[in-house]
Motif scaffolding. Structure first.
Motif, PDB file in Angstrom:
ATOM      1  N   LEU A   1      16.133 -11.882   7.963  1.00  0.00           N
ATOM      2  CA  LEU A   1      16.232 -10.612   8.232  1.00  0.00           C
ATOM      3  C   LEU A   1      15.768  -9.859   6.947  1.00  0.00           C
ATOM      4  O   LEU A   1      14.785  -9.149   6.712  1.00  0.00           O
ATOM      5  N   CYS A   2      16.551  -9.985   5.559  1.00  0.00           N
ATOM      6  CA  CYS A   2      16.408 -10.052   4.154  1.00  0.00           C
ATOM      7  C   CYS A   2      14.696 -10.732   4.092  1.00  0.00           C
ATOM      8  O   CYS A   2      14.056  -9.789   3.653  1.00  0.00           O
ATOM      9  N   LYS A   3      14.228 -11.628   4.353  1.00  0.00           N
ATOM     10  CA  LYS A   3      13.250 -12.300   3.449  1.00  0.00           C
ATOM     11  C   LYS A   3      12.003 -11.058   4.555  1.00  0.00           C
ATOM     12  O   LYS A   3      10.863 -10.902   3.967  1.00  0.00           O
ATOM     13  N   GLU A   4      12.264 -10.528   6.416  1.00  0.00           N
ATOM     14  CA  GLU A   4      11.430  -9.937   6.363  1.00  0.00           C
ATOM     15  C   GLU A   4      11.470  -8.543   5.942  1.00  0.00           C
ATOM     16  O   GLU A   4       9.835  -7.337   5.560  1.00  0.00           O
ATOM     17  N   ARG A   5      12.509  -7.848   5.649  1.00  0.00           N
ATOM     18  CA  ARG A   5      12.280  -6.251   5.169  1.00  0.00           C
ATOM     19  C   ARG A   5      12.098  -6.804   3.586  1.00  0.00           C
ATOM     20  O   ARG A   5      11.417  -5.900   3.622  1.00  0.00           O
ATOM     21  N   TYR A   6      11.975  -7.641   2.890  1.00  0.00           N
ATOM     22  CA  TYR A   6      11.570  -7.378   1.572  1.00  0.00           C
ATOM     23  C   TYR A   6       9.828  -7.995   1.545  1.00  0.00           C
ATOM     24  O   TYR A   6       9.540  -7.174   0.393  1.00  0.00           O
ATOM     25  N   GLU A   7       9.442  -8.464   2.716  1.00  0.00           N
ATOM     26  CA  GLU A   7       8.066  -8.790   2.647  1.00  0.00           C
ATOM     27  C   GLU A   7       7.550  -6.908   3.581  1.00  0.00           C
ATOM     28  O   GLU A   7       6.649  -6.619   2.616  1.00  0.00           O
ATOM     29  N   THR A   8       8.119  -6.805   4.193  1.00  0.00           N
ATOM     30  CA  THR A   8       8.058  -4.768   4.359  1.00  0.00           C
ATOM     31  C   THR A   8       7.903  -3.886   3.380  1.00  0.00           C
ATOM     32  O   THR A   8       6.935  -3.368   3.144  1.00  0.00           O
ATOM     33  N   ALA A   9       9.355  -4.263   2.425  1.00  0.00           N
ATOM     34  CA  ALA A   9       9.350  -3.105   0.956  1.00  0.00           C
ATOM     35  C   ALA A   9       7.836  -3.640   0.180  1.00  0.00           C
ATOM     36  O   ALA A   9       7.221  -2.793  -0.401  1.00  0.00           O
ATOM     37  N   LEU A  10       7.379  -4.219   0.274  1.00  0.00           N
ATOM     38  CA  LEU A  10       6.703  -5.150  -0.984  1.00  0.00           C
ATOM     39  C   LEU A  10       5.658  -4.551  -0.870  1.00  0.00           C
ATOM     40  O   LEU A  10       4.680  -3.747  -1.520  1.00  0.00           O
ATOM     41  N   GLU A  11       5.129  -3.985   1.013  1.00  0.00           N
ATOM     42  CA  GLU A  11       4.157  -3.990   1.354  1.00  0.00           C
ATOM     43  C   GLU A  11       4.076  -2.263   1.686  1.00  0.00           C
ATOM     44  O   GLU A  11       2.891  -1.580   0.852  1.00  0.00           O
ATOM     45  N   TYR A  12       5.115  -2.111   1.436  1.00  0.00           N
ATOM     46  CA  TYR A  12       4.971   0.112   0.819  1.00  0.00           C
ATOM     47  C   TYR A  12       4.857   0.036  -1.222  1.00  0.00           C
ATOM     48  O   TYR A  12       4.535   0.611  -0.856  1.00  0.00           O
ATOM     49  N   MET A  13       6.160  -0.703  -1.525  1.00  0.00           N
ATOM     50  CA  MET A  13       5.420  -0.436  -3.222  1.00  0.00           C
ATOM     51  C   MET A  13       3.923  -1.064  -3.546  1.00  0.00           C
ATOM     52  O   MET A  13       3.331   0.156  -4.626  1.00  0.00           O
ATOM     53  N   ILE A  14       3.629  -1.935  -2.845  1.00  0.00           N
ATOM     54  CA  ILE A  14       2.030  -2.109  -2.752  1.00  0.00           C
ATOM     55  C   ILE A  14       1.107  -1.307  -2.644  1.00  0.00           C
ATOM     56  O   ILE A  14       0.061  -0.461  -3.737  1.00  0.00           O
ATOM     57  N   GLY A  15       1.628   0.042  -1.241  1.00  0.00           N
ATOM     58  CA  GLY A  15       0.742   1.064  -1.192  1.00  0.00           C
ATOM     59  C   GLY A  15       1.087   2.366  -2.257  1.00  0.00           C
ATOM     60  O   GLY A  15      -0.103   3.053  -2.347  1.00  0.00           O
ATOM     61  N   VAL A  16       2.335   2.237  -2.647  1.00  0.00           N
ATOM     62  CA  VAL A  16       2.952   2.500  -3.393  1.00  0.00           C
ATOM     63  C   VAL A  16       1.016   3.250  -5.169  1.00  0.00           C
ATOM     64  O   VAL A  16       0.895   4.067  -5.896  1.00  0.00           O
ATOM     65  N   THR A  17       1.510   2.031  -4.974  1.00  0.00           N
ATOM     66  CA  THR A  17       0.844   1.761  -6.473  1.00  0.00           C
ATOM     67  C   THR A  17      -0.455   1.805  -6.259  1.00  0.00           C
ATOM     68  O   THR A  17      -1.414   2.395  -7.042  1.00  0.00           O
ATOM     69  N   ASN A  18      -1.099   1.056  -5.318  1.00  0.00           N
ATOM     70  CA  ASN A  18      -2.696   1.840  -4.749  1.00  0.00           C
ATOM     71  C   ASN A  18      -2.849   3.028  -5.035  1.00  0.00           C
ATOM     72  O   ASN A  18      -3.580   3.651  -4.980  1.00  0.00           O
ATOM     73  N   GLN A  19      -1.926   3.651  -4.164  1.00  0.00           N
ATOM     74  CA  GLN A  19      -2.861   5.484  -4.108  1.00  0.00           C
ATOM     75  C   GLN A  19      -2.591   5.672  -5.267  1.00  0.00           C
ATOM     76  O   GLN A  19      -3.004   6.647  -6.604  1.00  0.00           O
TER      77      GLN A  19
ATOM     78  N   ASP B   1      10.805   4.027   2.716  1.00  0.00           N
ATOM     79  CA  ASP B   1      10.694   3.376   2.852  1.00  0.00           C
ATOM     80  C   ASP B   1      10.910   1.481   2.779  1.00  0.00           C
ATOM     81  O   ASP B   1      11.531   1.148   3.747  1.00  0.00           O
ATOM     82  N   ALA B   2      10.506   1.826   2.029  1.00  0.00           N
ATOM     83  CA  ALA B   2      10.887   0.506   1.083  1.00  0.00           C
ATOM     84  C   ALA B   2      12.739   0.260   0.949  1.00  0.00           C
ATOM     85  O   ALA B   2      12.843  -0.621   0.870  1.00  0.00           O
ATOM     86  N   THR B   3      12.985   1.770   0.779  1.00  0.00           N
ATOM     87  CA  THR B   3      14.381   1.748  -0.169  1.00  0.00           C
ATOM     88  C   THR B   3      14.962   1.193   1.720  1.00  0.00           C
ATOM     89  O   THR B   3      16.284   0.458   1.915  1.00  0.00           O
ATOM     90  N   VAL B   4      14.985   1.756   2.390  1.00  0.00           N
ATOM     91  CA  VAL B   4      15.247   1.492   3.964  1.00  0.00           C
ATOM     92  C   VAL B   4      15.171   0.228   4.136  1.00  0.00           C
ATOM     93  O   VAL B   4      15.994  -0.512   4.225  1.00  0.00           O
ATOM     94  N   ALA B   5      14.654  -0.927   3.704  1.00  0.00           N
ATOM     95  CA  ALA B   5      13.962  -1.875   4.224  1.00  0.00           C
ATOM     96  C   ALA B   5      15.096  -2.876   3.538  1.00  0.00           C
ATOM     97  O   ALA B   5      15.559  -3.911   4.328  1.00  0.00           O
ATOM     98  N   ILE B   6      15.308  -2.334   1.754  1.00  0.00           N
ATOM     99  CA  ILE B   6      15.801  -2.856   1.561  1.00  0.00           C
ATOM    100  C   ILE B   6      17.177  -2.978   1.741  1.00  0.00           C
ATOM    101  O   ILE B   6      18.098  -4.514   1.539  1.00  0.00           O
ATOM    102  N   THR B   7      17.748  -2.010   1.914  1.00  0.00           N
ATOM    103  CA  THR B   7      19.223  -1.607   2.365  1.00  0.00           C
ATOM    104  C   THR B   7      19.224  -2.201   3.305  1.00  0.00           C
ATOM    105  O   THR B   7      20.822  -2.628   3.719  1.00  0.00           O
ATOM    106  N   ALA B   8      18.216  -2.057   4.607  1.00  0.00           N
ATOM    107  CA  ALA B   8      18.572  -3.040   5.982  1.00  0.00           C
ATOM    108  C   ALA B   8      19.049  -4.475   5.171  1.00  0.00           C
ATOM    109  O   ALA B   8      19.792  -5.382   6.500  1.00  0.00           O
ATOM    110  N   CYS B   9      18.623  -5.384   4.304  1.00  0.00           N
ATOM    111  CA  CYS B   9      18.711  -5.953   4.236  1.00  0.00           C
ATOM    112  C   CYS B   9      20.005  -6.143   3.525  1.00  0.00           C
ATOM    113  O   CYS B   9      20.718  -7.353   4.321  1.00  0.00           O
TER     114      CYS B   9
END
Length: 188
Positions: A111-129, A144-152
Protein backbone atom coordinates in the motif's frame (compact mmCIF):
# COMPACT_ATOMS: atom_id res chain seq x y z
CA UNK A 1 13.51 7.46 -35.36
CA UNK A 2 15.78 10.47 -34.97
CA UNK A 3 14.28 13.93 -34.82
CA UNK A 4 15.10 16.08 -37.88
CA UNK A 5 18.03 18.41 -37.20
CA UNK A 6 15.95 21.60 -37.59
CA UNK A 7 13.35 20.24 -35.16
CA UNK A 8 16.06 19.28 -32.68
CA UNK A 9 17.63 22.73 -32.98
CA UNK A 10 14.27 24.37 -32.49
CA UNK A 11 13.52 22.31 -29.37
CA UNK A 12 16.97 22.98 -27.92
CA UNK A 13 16.61 26.70 -28.60
CA UNK A 14 13.14 26.72 -27.04
CA UNK A 15 14.40 24.85 -23.96
CA UNK A 16 17.32 27.28 -23.62
CA UNK A 17 14.97 30.25 -23.94
CA UNK A 18 12.65 28.89 -21.26
CA UNK A 19 15.58 28.12 -18.95
CA UNK A 20 17.13 31.53 -19.56
CA UNK A 21 13.91 33.42 -18.88
CA UNK A 22 13.32 31.34 -15.77
CA UNK A 23 16.78 31.83 -14.33
CA UNK A 24 17.47 35.45 -15.27
CA UNK A 25 14.60 36.93 -13.35
CA UNK A 26 12.03 37.31 -16.11
CA UNK A 27 9.51 37.53 -13.34
CA UNK A 28 6.12 35.94 -13.28
CA UNK A 29 3.30 38.39 -12.70
CA UNK A 30 3.02 39.12 -8.99
CA UNK A 31 5.74 36.63 -7.98
CA UNK A 32 8.42 38.37 -5.90
CA UNK A 33 12.13 37.72 -5.76
CA UNK A 34 13.75 37.31 -2.36
CA UNK A 35 16.52 35.54 -0.52
CA UNK A 36 16.25 31.96 0.68
CA UNK A 37 16.02 33.16 4.27
CA UNK A 38 13.23 35.63 3.46
CA UNK A 39 11.31 33.02 1.47
CA UNK A 40 11.54 30.45 4.27
CA UNK A 41 10.66 33.01 6.94
CA UNK A 42 7.56 34.10 5.02
CA UNK A 43 6.56 30.60 3.97
CA UNK A 44 6.92 29.05 7.41
CA UNK A 45 5.90 32.05 9.50
CA UNK A 46 2.98 30.20 11.10
CA UNK A 47 5.00 27.14 12.03
CA UNK A 48 7.95 26.44 14.28
CA UNK A 49 11.42 27.89 13.97
CA UNK A 50 12.85 24.42 13.24
CA UNK A 51 10.65 24.27 10.12
CA UNK A 52 12.11 27.60 8.94
CA UNK A 53 15.63 26.25 9.56
CA UNK A 54 14.77 23.00 7.75
CA UNK A 55 13.47 25.01 4.78
CA UNK A 56 16.66 27.08 4.65
CA UNK A 57 18.86 24.01 5.01
CA UNK A 58 17.00 22.18 2.26
CA UNK A 59 17.27 25.02 -0.23
CA UNK A 60 20.94 25.68 0.58
CA UNK A 61 21.78 21.94 0.40
CA UNK A 62 20.34 21.53 -3.10
CA UNK A 63 22.16 24.59 -4.41
CA UNK A 64 19.29 27.03 -4.79
CA UNK A 65 20.49 30.54 -5.64
CA UNK A 66 20.82 32.86 -2.62
CA UNK A 67 18.30 35.30 -4.14
CA UNK A 68 15.74 34.33 -6.77
CA UNK A 69 12.16 34.53 -7.83
CA UNK A 70 10.10 32.53 -5.33
CA UNK A 71 9.06 30.17 -8.14
CA UNK A 72 12.68 28.94 -8.30
CA UNK A 73 12.51 27.96 -4.62
CA UNK A 74 9.11 26.33 -5.07
CA UNK A 75 10.34 24.18 -7.95
CA UNK A 76 13.55 23.37 -6.06
CA UNK A 77 11.59 22.25 -2.98
CA UNK A 78 9.23 20.13 -5.10
CA UNK A 79 12.22 18.47 -6.76
CA UNK A 80 13.75 17.78 -3.34
CA UNK A 81 10.46 16.21 -2.23
CA UNK A 82 10.41 14.02 -5.37
CA UNK A 83 13.97 12.89 -4.66
CA UNK A 84 13.01 12.07 -1.09
CA UNK A 85 9.96 10.10 -2.28
CA UNK A 86 12.16 8.09 -4.65
CA UNK A 87 14.52 7.25 -1.78
CA UNK A 88 11.59 6.06 0.30
CA UNK A 89 10.31 3.96 -2.57
CA UNK A 90 13.73 2.30 -2.77
CA UNK A 91 13.45 1.46 0.95
CA UNK A 92 9.98 0.00 0.36
CA UNK A 93 11.30 -2.11 -2.53
CA UNK A 94 14.09 -3.46 -0.31
CA UNK A 95 11.62 -4.26 2.47
CA UNK A 96 9.34 -6.07 0.02
CA UNK A 97 12.25 -8.28 -1.10
CA UNK A 98 12.25 -9.98 2.31
CA UNK A 99 10.65 -13.42 1.79
CA UNK A 100 10.04 -13.73 5.56
CA UNK A 101 7.93 -10.58 5.76
CA UNK A 102 4.58 -11.34 7.44
CA UNK A 103 1.55 -10.96 5.16
CA UNK A 104 0.12 -7.98 7.05
CA UNK A 105 3.37 -6.07 6.94
CA UNK A 106 3.84 -6.97 3.28
CA UNK A 107 0.37 -5.62 2.50
CA UNK A 108 1.18 -2.39 4.37
CA UNK A 109 4.38 -1.92 2.33
CA UNK A 110 2.55 -2.67 -0.91
CA UNK A 111 0.00 0.00 0.00
CA UNK A 112 2.86 2.37 0.82
CA UNK A 113 4.41 1.73 -2.57
CA UNK A 114 1.11 2.59 -4.28
CA UNK A 115 0.63 5.70 -2.15
CA UNK A 116 4.19 6.86 -2.78
CA UNK A 117 3.73 6.40 -6.52
CA UNK A 118 0.63 8.59 -6.23
CA UNK A 119 2.47 11.23 -4.15
CA UNK A 120 5.28 11.26 -6.69
CA UNK A 121 2.82 11.85 -9.53
CA UNK A 122 1.34 14.79 -7.63
CA UNK A 123 4.73 16.33 -6.92
CA UNK A 124 5.75 15.87 -10.57
CA UNK A 125 2.58 17.78 -11.43
CA UNK A 126 3.54 20.58 -9.04
CA UNK A 127 7.03 20.77 -10.53
CA UNK A 128 5.73 20.85 -14.09
CA UNK A 129 3.06 23.43 -13.38
CA UNK A 130 5.34 25.73 -11.42
CA UNK A 131 8.05 25.42 -14.07
CA UNK A 132 5.49 26.53 -16.65
CA UNK A 133 4.17 29.19 -14.27
CA UNK A 134 0.73 27.62 -14.30
CA UNK A 135 -0.60 28.18 -10.80
CA UNK A 136 -4.15 26.79 -10.98
CA UNK A 137 -3.80 23.34 -9.37
CA UNK A 138 -0.61 22.96 -7.32
CA UNK A 139 -2.27 23.71 -3.98
CA UNK A 140 -4.52 20.64 -4.27
CA UNK A 141 -1.63 18.50 -5.49
CA UNK A 142 0.41 19.35 -2.38
CA UNK A 143 -2.55 18.31 -0.22
CA UNK A 144 -3.07 15.11 -2.21
CA UNK A 145 0.62 14.19 -1.93
CA UNK A 146 0.42 14.72 1.84
CA UNK A 147 -2.72 12.56 2.06
CA UNK A 148 -1.01 9.78 0.10
CA UNK A 149 2.06 9.71 2.35
CA UNK A 150 -0.09 9.92 5.48
CA UNK A 151 -2.09 6.91 4.21
CA UNK A 152 1.18 4.98 4.04
CA UNK A 153 2.08 6.08 7.55
CA UNK A 154 -1.34 5.01 8.84
CA UNK A 155 -1.02 1.59 7.20
CA UNK A 156 2.08 0.97 9.30
CA UNK A 157 0.32 1.55 12.64
CA UNK A 158 0.67 -2.14 13.55
CA UNK A 159 4.39 -2.11 12.72
CA UNK A 160 5.90 0.61 14.97
CA UNK A 161 9.47 -0.58 14.45
CA UNK A 162 9.32 -0.25 10.66
CA UNK A 163 12.42 1.22 9.04
CA UNK A 164 10.10 3.33 6.91
CA UNK A 165 8.92 5.68 9.68
CA UNK A 166 11.99 7.93 9.57
CA UNK A 167 11.70 8.23 5.79
CA UNK A 168 8.00 9.07 6.07
CA UNK A 169 8.74 11.81 8.61
CA UNK A 170 11.36 13.30 6.28
CA UNK A 171 9.00 13.06 3.31
CA UNK A 172 6.20 14.79 5.17
CA UNK A 173 8.59 17.57 6.24
CA UNK A 174 9.76 18.00 2.65
CA UNK A 175 6.17 18.06 1.43
CA UNK A 176 5.18 20.64 4.05
CA UNK A 177 8.13 22.85 3.10
CA UNK A 178 7.25 22.56 -0.60
CA UNK A 179 3.62 23.37 0.25
CA UNK A 180 4.56 26.33 2.44
CA UNK A 181 6.85 27.79 -0.23
CA UNK A 182 4.21 27.15 -2.89
CA UNK A 183 1.75 28.96 -0.68
CA UNK A 184 3.71 32.16 -1.26
CA UNK A 185 2.47 31.95 -4.86
CA UNK A 186 -0.79 29.98 -4.89
CA UNK A 187 -1.98 30.60 -1.32
CA UNK A 188 -2.59 28.00 1.36
Amino acid sequence: MAMPRSSTTFHLALAALVALSFSTGDACDNVPSMSIDEACDKACSNVSSPQVQLCQSMLHAVGAPPTAEVTVYVVTAAKAAKKSYNSSMAIIDRLLENPLLPDGEKAAYELCKERYETALEYMIGVTNQMSLRAFAYPRQEYVDATVAITACENSLADFPSSQLYAAIAADLNNTFIAYDLGGLIVGK
